[in-house]
Structure formats: structure tokens, C-alpha cells
Motif scaffolding. Structure first.
Motif, PDB file in Angstrom:
ATOM      1  N   LYS A 304       0.949  -1.102   0.522  1.00 38.62           N
ATOM      2  CA  LYS A 304      -0.318  -0.148  -0.048  1.00 38.62           C
ATOM      3  C   LYS A 304       0.761   1.176  -0.205  1.00 38.62           C
ATOM      4  O   LYS A 304       1.449   1.271   0.842  1.00 38.62           O
ATOM      5  CB  LYS A 304      -1.154  -0.144   1.655  1.00 38.62           C
ATOM      6  CG  LYS A 304      -2.255  -1.615   1.415  1.00 38.62           C
ATOM      7  CD  LYS A 304      -2.986  -0.785   2.341  1.00 38.62           C
ATOM      8  CE  LYS A 304      -4.286  -1.484   2.421  1.00 38.62           C
ATOM      9  NZ  LYS A 304      -5.078  -1.777   3.814  1.00 38.62           N
ATOM     10  N   LYS A 306       1.896   5.183   0.775  1.00 39.70           N
ATOM     11  CA  LYS A 306       2.125   5.637   2.204  1.00 39.70           C
ATOM     12  C   LYS A 306       1.509   7.177   1.955  1.00 39.70           C
ATOM     13  O   LYS A 306       0.805   7.357   0.582  1.00 39.70           O
ATOM     14  CB  LYS A 306       3.479   6.169   2.730  1.00 39.70           C
ATOM     15  CG  LYS A 306       4.553   5.111   2.421  1.00 39.70           C
ATOM     16  CD  LYS A 306       5.944   6.140   2.682  1.00 39.70           C
ATOM     17  CE  LYS A 306       6.685   3.926   2.985  1.00 39.70           C
ATOM     18  NZ  LYS A 306       8.786   4.922   2.838  1.00 39.70           N
ATOM     19  N   LYS A 307       1.548   7.743   2.942  1.00 35.75           N
ATOM     20  CA  LYS A 307      -0.219   9.004   2.519  1.00 35.75           C
ATOM     21  C   LYS A 307       0.641  10.134   2.145  1.00 35.75           C
ATOM     22  O   LYS A 307       2.048  10.303   2.796  1.00 35.75           O
ATOM     23  CB  LYS A 307      -0.619   9.176   4.562  1.00 35.75           C
ATOM     24  CG  LYS A 307      -1.495  10.456   3.912  1.00 35.75           C
ATOM     25  CD  LYS A 307      -2.380  10.254   5.885  1.00 35.75           C
ATOM     26  CE  LYS A 307      -3.234  11.859   5.515  1.00 35.75           C
ATOM     27  NZ  LYS A 307      -4.121  11.995   6.512  1.00 35.75           N
ATOM     28  N   ASP A 308      -0.310  10.454   1.445  1.00 35.39           N
ATOM     29  CA  ASP A 308       0.707  11.872   0.874  1.00 35.39           C
ATOM     30  C   ASP A 308       1.786  11.462  -0.113  1.00 35.39           C
ATOM     31  O   ASP A 308       2.294  12.427  -0.193  1.00 35.39           O
ATOM     32  CB  ASP A 308       1.062  12.862   1.666  1.00 35.39           C
ATOM     33  CG  ASP A 308      -0.575  12.884   2.132  1.00 35.39           C
ATOM     34  OD1 ASP A 308      -1.213  13.256   1.026  1.00 35.39           O
ATOM     35  OD2 ASP A 308      -0.571  13.628   3.523  1.00 35.39           O
ATOM     36  N   GLU A 309       1.842  10.560  -0.405  1.00 39.39           N
ATOM     37  CA  GLU A 309       3.100   9.541  -1.283  1.00 39.39           C
ATOM     38  C   GLU A 309       3.117  10.126  -2.506  1.00 39.39           C
ATOM     39  O   GLU A 309       2.273  10.089  -3.031  1.00 39.39           O
ATOM     40  CB  GLU A 309       3.661   8.280  -1.348  1.00 39.39           C
ATOM     41  CG  GLU A 309       5.091   7.672  -1.801  1.00 39.39           C
ATOM     42  CD  GLU A 309       5.023   6.128  -1.492  1.00 39.39           C
ATOM     43  OE1 GLU A 309       6.281   5.603  -1.846  1.00 39.39           O
ATOM     44  OE2 GLU A 309       3.855   5.948  -1.781  1.00 39.39           O
ATOM     45  N   ASP A 322      -2.315   8.201  -1.584  1.00 34.59           N
ATOM     46  CA  ASP A 322      -2.473   7.780  -0.223  1.00 34.59           C
ATOM     47  C   ASP A 322      -2.721   6.689   0.324  1.00 34.59           C
ATOM     48  O   ASP A 322      -2.711   5.179  -0.913  1.00 34.59           O
ATOM     49  CB  ASP A 322      -4.085   8.364   0.045  1.00 34.59           C
ATOM     50  CG  ASP A 322      -5.628   7.319  -0.925  1.00 34.59           C
ATOM     51  OD1 ASP A 322      -5.547   6.552  -1.136  1.00 34.59           O
ATOM     52  OD2 ASP A 322      -6.385   8.028  -0.893  1.00 34.59           O
ATOM     53  N   ASP A 323      -2.860   6.422   1.617  1.00 36.31           N
ATOM     54  CA  ASP A 323      -2.787   4.662   1.630  1.00 36.31           C
ATOM     55  C   ASP A 323      -3.621   3.582   1.222  1.00 36.31           C
ATOM     56  O   ASP A 323      -3.752   2.689   2.143  1.00 36.31           O
ATOM     57  CB  ASP A 323      -2.713   4.525   3.263  1.00 36.31           C
ATOM     58  CG  ASP A 323      -3.535   5.497   3.958  1.00 36.31           C
ATOM     59  OD1 ASP A 323      -4.603   5.610   3.290  1.00 36.31           O
ATOM     60  OD2 ASP A 323      -3.604   5.720   5.793  1.00 36.31           O
ATOM     61  N   THR A 324      -4.366   3.776   0.838  1.00 40.18           N
ATOM     62  CA  THR A 324      -5.707   3.175   0.697  1.00 40.18           C
ATOM     63  C   THR A 324      -5.459   2.512  -1.044  1.00 40.18           C
ATOM     64  O   THR A 324      -5.361   1.521  -1.071  1.00 40.18           O
ATOM     65  CB  THR A 324      -7.160   3.089   0.282  1.00 40.18           C
ATOM     66  OG1 THR A 324      -7.678   4.660  -1.127  1.00 40.18           O
ATOM     67  CG2 THR A 324      -7.582   4.035   1.857  1.00 40.18           C
ATOM     68  N   SER A 370      -8.935   3.659  -6.534  1.00 35.61           N
ATOM     69  CA  SER A 370      -8.228   4.521  -6.368  1.00 35.61           C
ATOM     70  C   SER A 370      -7.683   5.448  -8.287  1.00 35.61           C
ATOM     71  O   SER A 370      -7.787   6.437  -8.165  1.00 35.61           O
ATOM     72  CB  SER A 370      -6.625   4.125  -6.690  1.00 35.61           C
ATOM     73  OG  SER A 370      -6.651   2.862  -5.821  1.00 35.61           O
ATOM     74  N   LYS A 373      -9.889   8.297  -7.439  1.00 37.99           N
ATOM     75  CA  LYS A 373      -9.545   9.336  -6.933  1.00 37.99           C
ATOM     76  C   LYS A 373      -8.353  10.568  -7.241  1.00 37.99           C
ATOM     77  O   LYS A 373      -7.925  11.427  -7.407  1.00 37.99           O
ATOM     78  CB  LYS A 373      -8.942   8.760  -5.583  1.00 37.99           C
ATOM     79  CG  LYS A 373      -9.472   8.320  -5.012  1.00 37.99           C
ATOM     80  CD  LYS A 373      -8.575   7.955  -3.143  1.00 37.99           C
ATOM     81  CE  LYS A 373     -10.206   7.300  -2.246  1.00 37.99           C
ATOM     82  NZ  LYS A 373      -8.788   6.361  -1.150  1.00 37.99           N
TER      83      LYS A 373
END
Length: 812
Positions: A304, A306-309, A322-324, A370, A373
Motif C-alpha cells: 500500500k 504511504k499517505k501523501d506519497e 494515499d494509504d488505500t 484508486s 481518486k
């Protein structure tokens, strides 16, 4: 989904039908064909010609006169052209006198094409025309070797260099073909590939299916010496396969592959890219290729994000993950958004030497979310969203590697990395001939049914009456699905008309719907008319309703893709919509308006959402004109009585509704539960909604009302014994509530009290400032005897003493 007739015939070689026959038969068998395009439409009398001699035009600097050979016997015609890219010895497509082309360099495309006639150009005879690829109805994207501005020189392409002069140029270019457009349902993901379509074609036309023979290729090396794979999110990646190809040789793909890709709208690029696209179209299994030398540590990690990667995709845009979301990473960084698009940092370039092939199965729901988004949409994503068969991944991988070696595009390293923790197995469905016939209203024998199943590559065990369903047929789960397969290949048009059979069932409305219908009947009897407003509204309505900043009704759910700010949140109250409707009627000069709405409000348990919000059904009443607060109160009480709430309700004037008049509002409480609130609309709110007179609102919690409803009816006889009546006039402070007085009278009067009725209220000069007078009629009755004055007198004494304790005294 598109498919060409020529590509389908590669797998069903005995297929022989017209385009219209094909479309009709496939549609009737359940694979709906939306339409078709004939690639050779308006192309006629177009041959391979050879330019033997070129001379300058005597009267035009930009024209040349060509002597063009049109058959093997050496026959020539003279053609005048302005093309600057022709030379002696070139083989070119030539349309002869009387032939047709699809478009003209002057007039563009035409529905009926353009007829070519012999004529004169600047006084010189011309007996035909040499063609560009556009005049043949295609373009340079689909024929990369064709000149962008000029005649298509066939002899510059090694595939066409030996074409006989006079042969059919349309056939040489693969344009004697038909492209069909299908409407494929989401549960038939196998039909998003050419092989899946071919299976349907073979079953529909009762022809043999001849699929390409796939052999496992690879040298004596071990792929594990080149790359390692780790799947850290198996719930989102059920299978990941990888193979390595070294000594890559980038070159154009062969003409047959280019033509098949072009026929379904895919532009040929080079052998590597074309192979991945070809296998995706053939097997409905997306593939991706990475430059192995660009993968840190020669490692693949599926995890998965990372958040804001941040991540730069192949299209050159930087995306924020995002982490989803699921990403494909090397030993250091992401190199692809799983199932959607690869990264700029690992793309295949012309100097690639070693390549990693990927064929995987990702969770379709996650891919869909995904992509939404990220605002992306790719062909691979569209297939993954449907839910791919993980068992198909290795077949597609082996097919791609086979093509790599057959086309000389590289050397396949031996072995495969295959991370497949939970294998998907075929399922077994029991079939019953009698039940299938009963469902369809037919009389089809077992042999015929079994033949249909076997034609679809379903394995049948006639002794056990079972069908083994392969994993790529994800739509087959039960007997009814097998019946559908029988129906569509037997022919829907062959199924006779029959009357429905079976026993009748008693229909009816749910308890919730019965309560809602009862509410409609009651309020409509009082003159209310039903309205309907949107479930979403503008957040500005909170300010118009004067809601405090911390009011729970301001905690609404924002819509991800709203129509605009005015429809950007889900409503937490229907009052705003009701007042808007009243305002519309008021501004249309309608008088005495009464409206109601039965609608859900959406109350989130937490923001941002972690679970679905609570959907609460409310009955919202609104009116202006004739009637007042007590009129609305009477409607609510009538509704409660009809719903079986026989006890007296309590009214709390401290309702705390900012949009209602502070002194003319109340909560309706029954057995400790708040079932409704009502009141006069606040004057400032009336101004905000442009309503120029008093208006009244009531909101009933239908769920709470339904839970308290009791429709058990107990009938009692007419009283046999007389009643005794006492009138009582009381004086108290203005703040004392009538409900509190009535409750005291009933409590102290005991079981003898039959009714308590308020019949007079007085405020005036005869009373002390700040006081009021209220008069009640109290009826006493005993069910089994005639009451005596002493009994009633004692009850009245208790009532008066209790009232005096609350500073409520008899009026003197």
C-alpha cells in the motif's frame, strides 16, 4: 469492447457469415453487438501498382506524369500526381478508373466515398489515382510506415515489397475486415478478451475453437537470480507473476500483429509494447513491462502507498497517493500504480537491455476507487475493475514470452516468479434437466443441454449430473445460470410462449411503508399536499436557519463530485427544503399553503466518514395562511392518536431550535421519547427565505413514532353510570405550563377522572401583573357504580392541595 472479424477467424477458422448475420446471431446468443464498421467500405478497384517511369508535367511545376504498371503482364496506365514522395520502382496502391476511395485530400471523408474517373490534369490524361493511407480510410497512427503527407509507398515496407503487381491492395493492407463493437456486461470479464469472444462465436455458430498453442519458453537460467518479489498486501493482490527477458531488441512488430491491434483501435508502437497490448486484448489480462536495470536491488514489492506519497506516472504527471492505494515498488521507491499506470522512473526506452514482465491480479474495487481518486482511466484499469481470473495470469505471461521469442524481441530467462497464496478453484454446479426446462418453459433433452455446456468448455459429469465451471466463467454460480446458458444457445426466439406457473403469493406492504402511508392519509386529510426536495443541498442553508456554529446539524456529509455548491452536502434536516418550497409558493402568490414531505435525512456518526451514515425518515410539515401553532399541534396529535399513541403527550417549550420562534416552539415527548417538534418559524429565518408572513413547521421522527405505535384496539361499552362534573378556575404565574396543571389533576384525581378539559384562559386587569387564570372542566365517573359527592369532594380536595403546593390557587 471491439473485435475484428479477421482476428476472430484466427481462432474460429471455419466461420463463414456476413457481418449482419454475425451481429444478429451473436446478439441473440447473449453477446450483444452494438454495431459494426466495414474497413473496406467505399474501397473498390484498388490494386498494387508499380511506377515504371516518371516525367515532369509540361505545364505544371508541382505535377508529374507516372507510367504505372497494373498487372504482371506489364500493362500500364498513365496517372498524373502532385505527390512529391514517389520515385521510379515504387509499389503503391492505385485506384483505377471507376473505382472508389474513402476520402479525398481536398474534401475529407464522405459517407459514400469518392468515385475516381479518368480525366485531364492541366491538359494531360490521367487514368486513375495513387492513394495515400488517408484516402484508404485509415491514418498514419495505424500504419506507422505510411507517409504523413504523400502516397503510401508499399515497397518501403518489407512485408509488402514482394506483393504481386495487380493484386488487391486492400487485402494486402488488411482492410477487407469488419470491426464489431460489443456491449459486454461486467460479469463476463472473459469477453473483454478476443479469446473469450471467440469462445462465444464458436458456441453460437457451432464451429470448432482453435486457440493458439502456448509453449513455455525460457533458457537454462533461473529467474530468481535476476529478481525477487514480495507481496505485502495479499488482500489487494491475489496473484503476482513475473518473468525476465534479456537481450532486448526493439523493432517494429510484424504486420499481422500491427493490423490486429489497429483493427481494435490500438496504435502500433514497437514489438515490446505491441506484445503487451496484444496479450491484453487476447487474454483480457493487462500486462506491464519494467526496465529491470532501473529497479533498485532488482526487487519488486507490492504494498500500500504511504499517505501523501508523490509519484510520477508514465504520462508525465505527478500524482499524490494515499494509504488505500496499491503500488508496485522496487527496493527503494514506487515504480507503478498497481493496475492503472506505470512510473516514469522505470519505463521502457530504446536502450533497454533487460526487462521484467508483470502479469498480476489486483482487487477490482480498490483499482476502481484508486482510479477515481487520481482522476485516471486506462484500458488496464477498466479490465481490472471487473475482477480478473487469477488463473489467467500465468497463461497470459507464457503467451507474451512465447511471442517475445517468436518475434526475436529478446531471450526469455527460465522460470517464473509466481506469488499465489490462495489458489482459486473451479466450482461445481448440479444441473437438473427437468428444472431447467421448467424454468424456461421448454422441452430440451439432456444431450442437447450437455452439448451446449461442452461447447462452452464446461466439463460435464452426466452420472453425477454436475458441471465443472472453469474459473474464467465467474458469472456461473447456480442452476439458474446454467438455464440461461441453455436458453441463449437454444435461441430465445425458439422458446415458446407459456403462461406463468406456480402458486400465488400474498403481497403486502412492510410495516414501515404502512406507517408512512397512514401518515400521508392523515396529513392529506388536513389539507397538506406532498412535496419532494433534493437529498442534497447547499451548506449556506445552515446560516439561513441561524444554526449555531457547533450545532450537530452542521455536521453534514460532503459529496465528492457535486453538481455545484448549491448541491454539495447531504441534508441533515429537511426544514431548509420545506422553507424553500413555502417561499416558492409565497412568491407565486399562492395562499393558504400546506405542504408535507416524507424523506430521509443523513446523519453521520463521525466525520470524515468511517461507516455509512444513519438514514432517518422524517415527516416534515410546513404551512402558512389559515391556521396557527395550535392547528399544527392538532395535526401532530391526530397523527399520534391514529398511530396508537393513546396516552397524553407532554410538550417541552425548550425545544432549542434556532430557526423557530423562541416563545412559540415545543418538543413533543411521549413516554420519555422525543417524537416530534413544532413551532412558528423565526421572523429572521422568514426574511432569509423571503417569506412575508407567519409560517409554521413540524418535524416528526417516523422511526421513533413507528417503534411506539400500537394498533391493538380495546373496545369498551357505553358507561352505564352517570358522570359528575366539576369546574375549577385557577390563578398562577404566566410561566406555569398547562400540561403541568393537567398532569397534577390527573395524578391526584386518580382512576375516577375520565377527562380534563381546558376551556378558558384569561390575562387582564382583574389579575395581578404577571399572572394568568385558567379554567378546567373535570369529569369524574366510576365504571361499576354511581359516584357520591363525598368521593368526588375528596378527590377535588387532593387536587387543590397539590396545586397550592405549586403556588396555583383557586381564583377568588
Amino acid at each position: 469492447m471491439n473485435s475484428s472479424m479477421s482476428w476472430t477467424k484466427a481462432y474460429v477458422p471455419d466461420l463463414d457469415c456476413t457481418a449482419q448475420e454475425y451481429m444478429d446471431a451473436m446478439t441473440l446468443s447473449g453477446t450483444k453487438v452494438e454495431g459494426y464498421t466495414e474497413l473496406d467500405k467505399n474501397l473498390d478497384k484498388i490494386i498494387v501498382g508499380k511506377i515504371n517511369k516518371i516525367e515532369k508535367h509540361p505545364d505544371a511545376d508541382k505535377l508529374v506524369i507516372c507510367q504505372v504498371q497494373i498487372d504482371e503482364a506489364g500493362s500500364e496506365v498513365q496517372i498524373v500526381t502532385g505527390a512529391a514522395n514517389v520515385k521510379e520502382g515504387d509499389k503503391v496502391p492505385v485506384v483505377l478508373d471507376g473505382g472508389h476511395v474513402a476520402s479525398s485530400h481536398k474534401d475529407g471523408e464522405s459517407e459514400n466515398g469518392f468515385k475516381i474517373k479518368k480525366g485531364k490534369l492541366r491538359g494531360v490524361d490521367s487514368f486513375g489515382m495513387m492513394c495515400s493511407i488517408e484516402e484508404l480510410g485509415s491514418n498514419c497512427d495505424m500504419y506507422p510506415d505510411a507517409a504523413e503527407d504523400g502516397i503510401y509507398i508499399l515497397s518501403d515496407n518489407p512485408e509488402y515489397a514482394d506483393a504481386p503487381v495487380g493484386s488487391d491492395a486492400v487485402e494486402l493492407l488488411g482492410l477487407h475486415d469488419v470491426v464489431f463493437e460489443y456491449e459486454v456486461t461486467s460479469n463476463r470479464v472473459d469477453c473483454f478478451g478476443q479469446i473469450g469472444i471467440a469462445r462465444e462465436v464458436a458456441a453460437t455458430f457451432r464451429k470448432d475453437l482453435v486457440l493458439p498453442e502456448v509453449t513455455v519458453t525460457g533458457n537454462g537460467e533461473d529467474i530468481n537470480d535476476y529478481v525477487s518479489v514480495e507481496v505485502q498486501a495479499p488482500e489487494l493482490c491475489s496473484r503476482y507473476t513475473a518473468r525476465v527477458v534479456k537481450n532486448i531488441k526493439i523493432a517494429p512488430s510484424p504486420e499481422w500483429m500491427q493490423r490486429r491491434l489497429a483493427s481494435v483501435g490500438i496504435r502500433p508502437i514497437n514489438n515490446i509494447v505491441d506484445i503487451t497490448n496484444y496479450v491484453m486484448e487476447e487474454y483480457a489480462q493487462p500486462m506491464h513491462a519494467y526496465d529491470l536495470d532501473k529497479l533498485a536491488d532488482h526487487k519488486i514489492i507490492v504494498r500500500k502507498a504511504k499517505k501523501d506519497e508523490p509519484f510520477m506516472t508514465l504520462d508525465g504527471q505527478e500524482r499524490v497517493l494515499d494509504d488505500t492505494m496499491l503500488v508496485i515498488c522496487d527496493g527503494e521507491k514506487p515504480v507503478g500504480v498497481a493496475g492503472i499506470m506505470g512510473g516514469e522512473n522505470s519505463k521502457i526506452t530504446d536502450d533497454v537491455t533487460t526487462m521484467l514482465f508483470e502479469a498480476a491480479t489486483f482487487d477490482g474495487t480498490n483499482i476502481r476507487k484508486s482510479g477515481k481518486k487520481l482522476g485516471m482511466r486506462t484500458d488496464a484499469q477498466a479490465k481490472f475493475e471487473k475482477g480478473l481470473d487469477p488463473n489467467n495470469a500465468i497463461d497470459a505471461m507464457n503467451r507474451a514470452c512465447q511471442l517475445i521469442e517468436e518475434l526475436g524481441a529478446g531471450e526469455v530467462v527460465g522460470g517464473v516468479v509466481d506469488v499465489y497464496p490462495v489458489k482459486k478453484e473451479p466450482i461445481t454446479i448440479t444441473y437438473n434437466v427437468d428444472k431447467i426446462n421448467a424454468l424456461l418453459g421448454t422441452d430440451i433433452d439432456e444431450d442437447t443441454m450437455v452439448a451446449y455446456f461442452e461447447k462452452l468448455e464446461l466439463t460435464v459429469d452426466r452420472e453425477k449430473k454436475e458441471v465443472l465451471v472453469p474459473t474464467w466463467r465467474q458469472d456461473l454460480e447456480r442452476l439458474a445460470d446454467l438455464a440461461e446458458e441453455v436458453a441463449r444457445f437454444f435461441g430465445y426466439d425458439n422458446i415458446p410462449m407459456t403462461l406463468p406457473s406456480g402458486s400465488a403469493t400474498a403481497g403486502g406492504l412492510s410495516e414501515k411503508m404502512q406507517h408512512e402511508n397512514m401518515a400521508r392519509d392523515i396529513v392529506e386529510a388536513y389539507g397538506f399536499m406532498e412535496g419532494m426536495t433534493f437529498s442534497f443541498e447547499s451548506p449556506k442553508v445552515y446560516d439561513k436557519l441561524l444554526l449555531p456554529a457547533d450545532d450537530v446539524l452542521r455536521k453534514s456529509i460532503a459529496i465528492m463530485n457535486p453538481l455545484g455548491e448549491d448541491y454539495s452536502v447531504m441534508r441533515t434536516s429537511a426544514v431548509g427544503g420545506m422553507l424553500t418550497s413555502l417561499a416558492t409558493n409565497y412568491n407565486r402568490r399562492n395562499q393558504n399553503v400546506r405542504l408535507y414531505e416524507l424523506a430521509n435525512v443523513y446523519l453521520p456518526k463521525a466525520l470524515p466518514l468511517t461507516e455509512l451514515p444513519q438514514e432517518q425518515m422524517q415527516l416534515t410539515l410546513g404551512m402558512y395562511g389559515e391556521g396557527d401553532f395550535f392547528t399544527m399541534k392538532g395535526v401532530v396529535e391526530s397523527l399520534m392518536q391514529r398511530m396508537g399513541l393513546k396516552k397524553a403527550a407532554q410538550y417541552d417549550p425548550k425545544a432549542g431550535k434556532s430557526f423557530l420562534h423562541p416563545g412559540r416552539q415545543a418538543k413533543v415527548i411521549y413516554e420519555g421519547c422525543e417524537v416530534a417538534y413544532l413551532g412558528e418559524v423565526h421572523p429572521e429565518v422568514l426574511d432569509n427565505f423571503s417569506i412575508g408572513q407567519k409560517a409554521y413547521i413540524a418535524v416528526v421522527n417516523m422511526k421513533q413514532l413507528s417503534e411506539l405505535a400500537n394498533f391493538d384496539v380495546k373496545y369498551v361499552g357505553i358507561p352505564k353510570f352517570p358522570a359528575m362534573t366539576r369546574d375549577i378556575s385557577l390563578t398562577m404565574k404566566k410561566e406555569v405550563l398547562a400540561g403541568d396543571i393537567e398532569e397534577t389533576i390527573r395524578t391526584k384525581g386518580g382512576k375516577l377522572i375520565e377527562s380534563v378539559t381546558l376551556f378558558d384562559i384569561y390575562e387582564g386587569a382583574q389579575l395581578t401583573q404577571g399572572y394568568k387564570s385558567m379554567a378546567y372542566k373535570i369529569v369524574f365517573r366510576a365504571p361499576n357504580r354511581t359516584l357520591k359527592d363525598e368521593e368526588v369532594g375528596k378527590a377535588m380536595d387532593k387536587i387543590i392541595r397539590a396545586l397550592e403546593e405549586k403556588d396555583i390557587v383557586l381564583r377568588s
